[in-house]
Design a protein around this motif. Structure first.
Motif, mmCIF file in Angstrom:
data_model
loop_
_atom_site.group_PDB
_atom_site.id
_atom_site.type_symbol
_atom_site.label_atom_id
_atom_site.label_comp_id
_atom_site.label_asym_id
_atom_site.label_seq_id
_atom_site.Cartn_x
_atom_site.Cartn_y
_atom_site.Cartn_z
ATOM 1 N N VAL A 44 2.158 5.347 -6.009
ATOM 2 C CA VAL A 44 1.353 5.081 -7.205
ATOM 3 C C VAL A 44 0.294 4.020 -6.920
ATOM 4 O O VAL A 44 -0.856 4.128 -7.356
ATOM 5 C CB VAL A 44 2.258 4.643 -8.377
ATOM 6 N N ILE A 45 0.679 2.981 -6.168
ATOM 7 C CA ILE A 45 -0.273 1.924 -5.806
ATOM 8 C C ILE A 45 -1.445 2.503 -5.015
ATOM 9 O O ILE A 45 -2.619 2.226 -5.304
ATOM 10 C CB ILE A 45 0.428 0.821 -4.995
ATOM 11 N N ILE A 46 -1.122 3.322 -4.021
ATOM 12 C CA ILE A 46 -2.174 3.915 -3.191
ATOM 13 C C ILE A 46 -3.076 4.831 -4.019
ATOM 14 O O ILE A 46 -4.309 4.763 -3.945
ATOM 15 C CB ILE A 46 -1.549 4.698 -2.016
ATOM 16 N N ALA A 47 -2.445 5.689 -4.840
ATOM 17 C CA ALA A 47 -3.225 6.640 -5.635
ATOM 18 C C ALA A 47 -4.086 5.933 -6.674
ATOM 19 O O ALA A 47 -5.247 6.306 -6.901
ATOM 20 C CB ALA A 47 -2.273 7.628 -6.328
ATOM 21 N N ALA A 67 1.050 -0.957 1.252
ATOM 22 C CA ALA A 67 1.932 0.027 0.626
ATOM 23 C C ALA A 67 2.220 1.189 1.578
ATOM 24 O O ALA A 67 3.343 1.704 1.634
ATOM 25 C CB ALA A 67 1.301 0.551 -0.665
ATOM 26 N N LEU A 68 1.205 1.596 2.356
ATOM 27 C CA LEU A 68 1.405 2.675 3.335
ATOM 28 C C LEU A 68 2.381 2.254 4.424
ATOM 29 O O LEU A 68 3.245 3.039 4.839
ATOM 30 C CB LEU A 68 0.054 3.057 3.957
ATOM 31 N N VAL A 69 2.276 1.007 4.886
ATOM 32 C CA VAL A 69 3.218 0.500 5.888
ATOM 33 C C VAL A 69 4.633 0.475 5.313
ATOM 34 O O VAL A 69 5.603 0.806 6.004
ATOM 35 C CB VAL A 69 2.802 -0.906 6.368
ATOM 36 N N ASP A 70 4.764 0.094 4.036
ATOM 37 C CA ASP A 70 6.076 0.086 3.401
ATOM 38 C C ASP A 70 6.662 1.491 3.326
ATOM 39 O O ASP A 70 7.877 1.684 3.498
ATOM 40 C CB ASP A 70 5.975 -0.510 1.999
#
Length: 277
Positions: A44-47, A67-70
């Motif tokens: 959701v954060i990325i989007a 967020a992608l690394v997570d």
């Protein structure tokens, strides 16, 4: 595979957090729920940031990368851990174990560098707001992210190559829920002094350098905030750093307590719980 009178291990048995079947059911449900929440939240954060043109600013540039690394972090460990909880055999081939260790170390170091870059971003925004857009321009931000990934991959590759040169003669039981550096070194029947020296020196430098950068950034931020005349203004400035400071505290608290300390004090049984947190 044997050599002389020694049997060389080609696969490892991950014990996980517990062998109690009743606890395993509870752990599976808990980890699955946390996994889905983490994946959904990070996605959701990325989007949200990628889909809103108003958020395409330096302030929000690093958050979707983190967020992608997570997401990568979670997928490296949790799916395999969930499969091991359900299956009776929890054996991982040596190559698969090394692969998991490589990507785990890569994501951990990338997280460390991205948190440092985000601290620098907050420092520039608060202490030099007039030069913020020119200092943190998109090209420089992208370069910082790429550098973080390159350094992390190089660090992980060095550890993986040195680990692949070691011999494992037995036992092959890892008292952990994933293939980490320390548990593997404790099982090796080779001389691990080079690996241990690298982990404590170069590893400490790679981890502590971003941490010190974060500390220095927050010292300057705190000094700048003290000059803000109103209490509401100080609270507003600190609120922009609150979530980042919380993540830094949890991340580096775990890293320092588990990895940055004398090798003789390491305990797989105790530290695997801290690593999960």
């Amino acid at each position: 595979m044997t050599r002389g009178n020694q049997t060389h291990i080609t696969e490892f048995l991950l014990l996980g957090l517990t062998s109690d079947p009743r606890k395993q059911v509870w752990l599976f449900a808990s980890f699955l729920a946390m996994y889905l929440v983490n994946m959904a939240g990070s996605s959701v954060i990325i989007a949200a940031i990628q889909g809103d043109a108003h958020l395409h600013t330096p302030m929000y540039f690093f958050l979707p990368k983190l967020a992608l690394v997570d997401i990568c972090f979670t997928n490296i460990i949790v799916p395999r851990m969930l499969a091991n909880i359900l299956s009776k055999g929890k054996k991982d081939p040596f190559a698969q174990c090394l692969t998991q260790m490589y990507f785990f170390v890569t994501c951990a170091i990338t997280d460390s560098f991205l948190l440092a870059v985000m601290a620098i971003d907050r420092y520039v925004a608060i202490c030099n707001p007039l030069h913020y857009t020119t200092t943190m321009d998109p090209r420089r931000c992208l370069l910082l992210v790429i550098t973080s990934w390159l350094v992390s991959h190089l660090h992980a590759l060095t550890h993986t190559i040195l680990m692949a040169r070691l011999s494992f003669c037995g036992p092959n039981i890892i008292h952990h829920f994933f293939c980490d550096v320390q548990p593997l070194l404790m099982l090796s029947c080779s001389d691990t002094s080079v690996n241990e020296l690298l982990a404590f020196t170069e590893g400490s430098f790679v981890i502590m350098s971003p941490f010190l950068c974060i500390i220095v950034s927050y010292v300057y931020i705190a000094h700048a905030v003290l000059w803000v005349p109103s209490g509401r203004g100080r609270f507003k400035v600190f609120s922009t750093c609150g979530s980042h400071f919380t993540v830094v505290s949890l991340f580096y608290g775990t890293i320092i307590s588990v990895y940055i300390r004398p090798w003789s004090t390491y305990s797989v049984t105790k530290d695997r719980v801290v690593t999960f947190i």
